[in-house]
Write a protein that holds these residues in place. Sequence first.
Motif, PDB file in Angstrom:
ATOM      1  N   THR A   1       0.840  -1.203   0.000  1.00 38.45           N
ATOM      2  CA  THR A   1       0.000   0.000   0.000  1.00 38.45           C
ATOM      3  C   THR A   1       0.871   1.247   0.000  1.00 38.45           C
ATOM      4  O   THR A   1       2.102   1.162  -0.142  1.00 38.45           O
ATOM      5  N   THR A   2       0.240   2.395   0.153  1.00 42.55           N
ATOM      6  CA  THR A   2       0.957   3.668   0.183  1.00 42.55           C
ATOM      7  C   THR A   2       0.887   4.286   1.569  1.00 42.55           C
ATOM      8  O   THR A   2       0.038   3.923   2.394  1.00 42.55           O
ATOM      9  N   GLY A   3       1.772   5.245   1.818  1.00 42.98           N
ATOM     10  CA  GLY A   3       1.735   5.944   3.097  1.00 42.98           C
ATOM     11  C   GLY A   3       0.413   6.643   3.323  1.00 42.98           C
ATOM     12  O   GLY A   3      -0.125   6.672   4.437  1.00 42.98           O
ATOM     13  N   ARG A   4      -0.151   7.202   2.254  1.00 40.62           N
ATOM     14  CA  ARG A   4      -1.432   7.897   2.346  1.00 40.62           C
ATOM     15  C   ARG A   4      -2.520   6.953   2.848  1.00 40.62           C
ATOM     16  O   ARG A   4      -3.307   7.300   3.748  1.00 40.62           O
ATOM     17  N   LYS A   5      -2.567   5.748   2.287  1.00 43.39           N
ATOM     18  CA  LYS A   5      -3.600   4.790   2.684  1.00 43.39           C
ATOM     19  C   LYS A   5      -3.327   4.191   4.063  1.00 43.39           C
ATOM     20  O   LYS A   5      -4.255   3.908   4.825  1.00 43.39           O
ATOM     21  N   LEU A   6      -2.038   3.977   4.393  1.00 46.06           N
ATOM     22  CA  LEU A   6      -1.713   3.457   5.721  1.00 46.06           C
ATOM     23  C   LEU A   6      -2.208   4.409   6.802  1.00 46.06           C
ATOM     24  O   LEU A   6      -2.774   3.990   7.812  1.00 46.06           O
ATOM     25  N   ALA A   7      -2.004   5.713   6.591  1.00 51.14           N
ATOM     26  CA  ALA A   7      -2.425   6.712   7.565  1.00 51.14           C
ATOM     27  C   ALA A   7      -3.937   6.739   7.739  1.00 51.14           C
ATOM     28  O   ALA A   7      -4.443   7.143   8.791  1.00 51.14           O
TER      29      ALA A   7
END
Length: 253
Positions: free
Chosen positions: A167-173
């Motif tokens: 996944t991406t950092g944006r989605k992890l957050a």
Amino acid sequence: MKKIYVIGLGSGNPDHMTIQAIKALNKVDVIFLVDKGAAAGELIDVREEICRRFIEKPGYRVVRAQNPTRDARSEDYKRGVDDWHRARADVFASLIRDELKSSECGAFLVWGDPALYDSTIRILRHVQDRKAVTFDYEVIPGISSVQALAAAHKIPLNDIGEAVHITTGRKLARGDAVNAESVVVMLDGENSFRSAAAKDLEIYWGAYLGMPDETIISGPVEEVADRIEAVRQTLREKKGWIMDIYLLKQADA
């Protein structure tokens, strides 16, 4: 018909080049280098070094183009990226139309693997859909930063019989993959791993994987988060850019 090769280069080490990629390079008449500016000039330098090292075919040409800038302020993230891709498609279409003869081959050299968080294939599809220029293309896979990360830390990505979530950092957050056993996080400019600090997770972090400045850190998130953030900031200031990735795993896995 004109032909385009989309060649995965690996994550920065010329030794990552596969035999298939080297063979493709030696069929190419024109190498397209899309420049992302002075801050990422090192990425262009590595591409040029790979060409010098592996291309034996005489007479190939290198054509540079300026990469359009994405508007990071757009409130609609996906629409902003789509607009950026269409602007890049304009550049790609011009390169293929103006720089390739009807029987020639061109190549776009992709960091890592073209199928994983890279837009080159998607942009070429935009160009084909417009029907302004006719060409075929072939994709050559490369070693991704995901593989390079696991190798650098000497670990498997997955637990026995378990899945790996990318996944991406944006989605992890935003809580993506909250229950996953192993999560690979890419494109994280906001140190989103801090959101995992209270969840008893281990982090395996790496920057500039495969390159001379490769840097790795691992440990419990709550113990190494400050160190990763500080090192990341120092490296970014030193080089003007950073390319990093990390794996989060359950501490007892």
